[in-house]
Scaffold this active site. Sequence first.
Site, PDB file in Angstrom:
ATOM      1  N   ARG A   1     -60.663  67.320  33.223  1.00  0.00           N
ATOM      2  CA  ARG A   1     -60.486  65.867  33.188  1.00  0.00           C
ATOM      3  C   ARG A   1     -61.316  65.256  32.072  1.00  0.00           C
ATOM      4  O   ARG A   1     -62.444  65.686  31.824  1.00  0.00           O
ATOM      5  CB  ARG A   1     -60.921  65.265  34.514  1.00  0.00           C
TER       6      ARG A   1
ATOM      7  N   ASP B   1     -62.656  61.311  31.161  1.00  0.00           N
ATOM      8  CA  ASP B   1     -62.758  60.003  31.802  1.00  0.00           C
ATOM      9  C   ASP B   1     -62.052  58.923  30.995  1.00  0.00           C
ATOM     10  O   ASP B   1     -61.649  59.140  29.851  1.00  0.00           O
ATOM     11  CB  ASP B   1     -64.232  59.621  31.957  1.00  0.00           C
TER      12      ASP B   1
ATOM     13  N   ARG C   1     -72.114  63.159  28.927  1.00  0.00           N
ATOM     14  CA  ARG C   1     -72.581  61.778  28.764  1.00  0.00           C
ATOM     15  C   ARG C   1     -73.985  61.597  29.341  1.00  0.00           C
ATOM     16  O   ARG C   1     -74.795  60.834  28.800  1.00  0.00           O
ATOM     17  CB  ARG C   1     -71.587  60.817  29.411  1.00  0.00           C
TER      18      ARG C   1
END
Length: 252
Positions: free
Chosen positions: A50, A52, A200
């Site tokens: 995935r 974001d 992140r």
Amino acid sequence: MHNYKLFIAYEGTRYSGWQIQKNGISIQALLEKYLSIILRSSIKIIGSGRTDAGVHAIGQVAHFKTATSFEFSRLLKSLNGLLPPDIRVLSIEEVPLDFHARYSAIGKVYHYYLYVGPVKDPFNCFYAYRVPHPVLLNTLIQAAKLFIGTHDFTSFANKATTGSAAKNAVRSLRRLSILQEEEYIRLELEANGFLYKMVRNIVGTLLDICAGKIELEKIPAIFQAKDRRLAGRAAPAQGLILAKVDYETTCL
């Protein structure tokens, strides 16, 4: 039944991320929609992982299975003709039936772009995070070394009690390169896998070290604590790009 591998690039600003969401348009949903229209059968796509909302990709990989026959060049042209211009399928190839875009992956590379100029660049504001405080390159390089290696990254993962992080939060960060290009700094992170928001959170922690909010010497203790609250902020999504997904050649 045949198995097909897609290489995909997208500009993620307008999307809710890769995965299908109830509220928001996703990359996966659009690919499934238009592939199903072209092939006239229900197509389900599985991505390597995935990304974001707001995160970009130049090297996303996905696969789908179908018994429908098609010409690669014609499908590629038709699919890109239907997709919005900020999503592109770069290539399609047939792979063995046991190839899995997610589970066959042995590593990934992410890039994160920082802008350290005095004024935000309006032409690149969706692809780099302008850091609001000074960033000393030597401090960044020194701090980055503490993350390289095999660690339990629970403190640097969101939702650490669910999903893959709950089963095993140990990852091997093989490389964290810091490269300066004029007023930009590119961080390249290569690992055998990444937890949810791990990149992140690592970048945000590095920036908090540069800002004097976290002491460099505290990083080993933060790893050991396995507590997300002790690590730094999450860097914004727009600076992050999925650059590459690696597979064993025997899988292809």
